[in-house]
Scaffold this active site. Structure first.
Site, mmCIF file in Angstrom:
data_model
loop_
_atom_site.group_PDB
_atom_site.id
_atom_site.type_symbol
_atom_site.label_atom_id
_atom_site.label_comp_id
_atom_site.label_asym_id
_atom_site.label_seq_id
_atom_site.Cartn_x
_atom_site.Cartn_y
_atom_site.Cartn_z
ATOM 1 N N LYS A 164 -35.346 1.814 52.056
ATOM 2 C CA LYS A 164 -35.388 2.580 50.804
ATOM 3 C C LYS A 164 -36.658 3.436 50.691
ATOM 4 C CE LYS A 164 -31.792 0.469 48.687
ATOM 5 N NZ LYS A 164 -30.556 1.211 48.400
ATOM 6 N N GLU A 193 -31.841 3.706 39.083
ATOM 7 C CA GLU A 193 -31.025 2.520 38.870
ATOM 8 C C GLU A 193 -31.405 1.493 39.925
ATOM 9 O OE1 GLU A 193 -30.182 5.003 40.720
ATOM 10 O OE2 GLU A 193 -29.520 4.012 42.551
ATOM 11 N N SER A 232 -31.826 -3.246 58.059
ATOM 12 C CA SER A 232 -32.255 -2.361 56.977
ATOM 13 C C SER A 232 -33.333 -2.950 56.079
ATOM 14 C CB SER A 232 -31.049 -1.971 56.127
ATOM 15 O OG SER A 232 -30.365 -3.131 55.686
#
Lengths: 383, 260
Positions: A81, A103, A368
């Site tokens: 991210k 969000e 990830s």
């Protein structure tokens, strides 16, 4: 809009008219930044010296087969991210915005946004389903520690999709001062394209690392797909290569029931959160409740480029159940000393299946995120 | 003549009062009664929502209304039945549907069913002018009149596109935000002028109309009418006298003639 924002039939900008100028401004800023070497220089500096890129490529020593892990778990913030929040944060500053909204589901994207808000000096507000606020208290505290305000969303099912709805509503009234830092490669154009470009670094590095260390490209590239940002970032530089691209969705408690998040495998065409894509919905278009042990894959839509890659046949999409993901999570910890996120464990679980049948195949897995956030849940589930 | 132009003609220069209700809120029978109540109170046109689980353009009041309808098990076919029943009782009152793209595309023949039920227009809240062309084509084939939203921040080329695509009226939003947002009595006369220059159909202000002074201000800015949604839904939900509330707002349009 200067780009058409479509991936085959999918994508587009299905938002209230009032938000269209904000999307146009964002697209213009993104395209303008792409042509500006000073933007790339600042982003690359942050990626290298703040976030820790390049991330390593780790060849598994003890798991069966020939599995290579792209270690986004080692990035600052603990997941891929961070790549794209840095990109969007710099864009927001370029547009003169002073406030970020985002969000979050389990809190990973909220934490990433809080990181960039703190680093670049934005007022930061995170919408989080009230249900998730209860379940993820530690991440709520992390966000607050970095100066972000966390707003519990009471509407709808009180989870991720409701947090996105609320962020879009906020943005409808606040776009003049506020950037909506959407967390994945979904939503209206230009988000899917922009987020892919900011995440492309994952696959670009991994491709070069494979060639350098293994002497050739992998046979298969495997990544988990919720909204799809880590998968599209890993796939992007392999699209023209003779390499299998495999996206792994959350099969939850099984694809035959309703407790899953397998949008591409079980969804139908629809429009949600600004894009035409596959959607989990009932026969009248009401959005379905989803389930996955991993909060990051628990989402009823999917990035529109994945919808296109599925229909075009360029990528394959498969499901992995909660149970298989947990087994892979445990195996990675036991065999390689790596505790990965539940999301990433879905990709690894499918890689292990391939390795069973084709021990010679070189498989590149997008790891990830790291599993710290999942450890207490794992403790309960594996006890 | 279709029902909207006939309504504007009957009003003879007075402002049109549009009342919004969510179909099926809180249940089918009450919903039918509320539709009658707003017309009894003087509504010249009605706007009806077909509930969607994820209404991003709506504030808390309309969100809750959609949730109540869905919780009551209301389906799209029920909404069309409510419209058809209303159409039998009120042959001349224009009926516009407000809903979301996913509801429209999920039902093959949505436009045809809407037209057969007696609806006059359709506004899809998350379909901006940029994406509207294929929807408008389907509406025109089914003889449903397209309504698009124009906002104060909408640039000139888009206003022109809105003017070209829409036919019943133009839904104008004065302030940024979602339904129920208080416009603070400020309505943008410049937007009306710009739309008129683009040849758009009559301008009607929505979002944040909850008191007679809002109605007067919107009409003074040059609008041909107003739509009140959240305040009516809120009144109904609290068990208030909906007809009386509508009457108080309609009285501010400068003409109390009934439309039937």
């Amino acid at each position: 809009m200067r780009l058409n924002g479509r991936f085959g039939r999918f994508g587009g900008s299905y938002v209230p008219e009032i938000l269209v100028p904000a999307l146009e401004q964002l697209e213009a800023a993104f395209l303008n930044a792409e042509d500006d070497p000073t933007f790339a220089a600042e982003l690359n500096d942050l990626l290298a010296n703040y976030a820790g890129r390049p991330t390593p490529l780790t060849r598994c020593r003890n798991l069966p087969g020939n599995i290579w892990l792209k270690r986004e778990d080692l990035l600052h913030g603990g997941a891929h991210k961070t790549n794209q929040v840095l990109g969007q944060g710099l864009l927001a500053r370029r547009m003169g915005k002073t406030r970020l909204i985002a969000e979050t589901g389990a809190g990973q994207h909220g934490v990433a946004t809080a990181i960039v808000g703190s680093l670049l000096g934005f007022e930061t507000l995170i919408y989080m389903g009230a249900e998730d606020v209860e379940r993820q208290k530690l991440n709520v505290f992390r966000m607050q520690l970095m100066g972000a305000e966390v707003v519990p969303v009471e509407g709808g099912g009180r989870t991720l999709k409701d947090a996105i709805n609320e962020a879009l509503r906020d943005w409808s009234a606040s776009f003049e001062t506020t950037h909506y830092l959407l967390g994945t490669a979904a939503g209206p154009h230009p988000f899917p394209t922009m987020v892919r470009e900011f995440q492309r670094v994952i696959g670009r590095e991994a491709r070069a690392q494979m060639v350098e260390r293994f002497g050739r490209l992998p046979d298969a590239v495997v990544a988990c797909v919720g909204g799809g940002s880590n998968a599209i970032g890993l796939f992007a530089d392999f699209l023209d290569d003779p390499v299998r691209l495999i996206g792994v969705e959350a099969a939850g408690k099984g694809l035959d029931g309703e407790a899953h998040g397998a949008t591409l495998l079980r969804g139908t065409r629809g429009m949600l959160h600004g894009a035409e894509t596959y959607v989990l919905q009932d026969d009248e278009g009401q959005i379905a409740d989803t389930w996955s042990v991993s909060a990051g894959l628990d989402y009823p839509a999917v990035g529109p480029e994945h919808a296109h890659l599925k229909d075009s046949g360029r990528a394959e999409y498969v499901g992995c159940t909660d149970a298989d993901a947990l087994a892979a999570f445990k195996a990675l910890a036991e065999s390689e000393g790596i505790i990965c996120a539940f999301e990433s464990a879905h990709a690894l679980a499918y890689a292990l299946k391939i390795a069973d049948n084709e021990p010679e195949s070189a498989i590149l897995v997008g790891l990830s995120g790291r599993g710290d956030k999942d450890v207490s849940q794992a403790q309960a589930l594996l006890a | 003549m279709s029902r909207y132009p006939a309504m504007f003609e009957r009003l003879n220069g007075a402002g049109a009062f549009g009342a919004f209700l969510m179909l099926g809120d809180p249940d089918l029978e009450s919903s039918a009664r509320l539709l009658d109540a707003v017309v009894e109170g003087g509504a010249d046109m009605i706007e009806v929502g077909i509930p969607f689980s994820d209404p991003v353009a709506d504030g808390p009041v309309i969100q809750a209304a959609a949730q109540r309808a869905l919780a009551a098990g209301v389906r799209v076919g029920d909404c069309f039945d409510l419209i058809a029943g209303f159409r039998e009782r009120y042959p001349n009152v224009p009926v516009g549907i407000l809903t979301y793209a996913n509801i429209v595309v999920a039902r093959a023949g949505f436009m045809r069913d809407a037209a057969e039920a007696g609806a006059d227009s359709l506004l899809i809240a998350d379909v901006p002018a940029l994406e509207a062309a294929p929807f408008v084509r389907d509406m025109e084939q089914a003889a449903i009149e397209p309504v698009l939203i124009a906002a104060a921040n909408t640039p000139e080329p888009t206003l022109q596109r809105i003017a070209d695509l829409s036919s019943a009226y133009t839904y104008c939003v004065s302030r940024a935000g979602i339904t129920g947002t208080h416009a603070g009595g400020e309505f943008d006369a410049a937007l009306i002028d710009r739309l008129a220059a683009a040849g758009a159909p009559p301008c009607i202000f929505g979002f944040g109309i909850s008191a007679p002074e809002h109605v007067r201000a919107a009409l003074a800015a040059g609008a041909k009418g107003v739509i009140c949604g959240s305040a009516i839904v809120d009144c109904a939900q609290r068990g208030g006298d909906v007809a009386q509330f509508v009457r108080s707002l309609k009285a501010a349009t400068g003409n109390e003639s009934a439309t039937q």
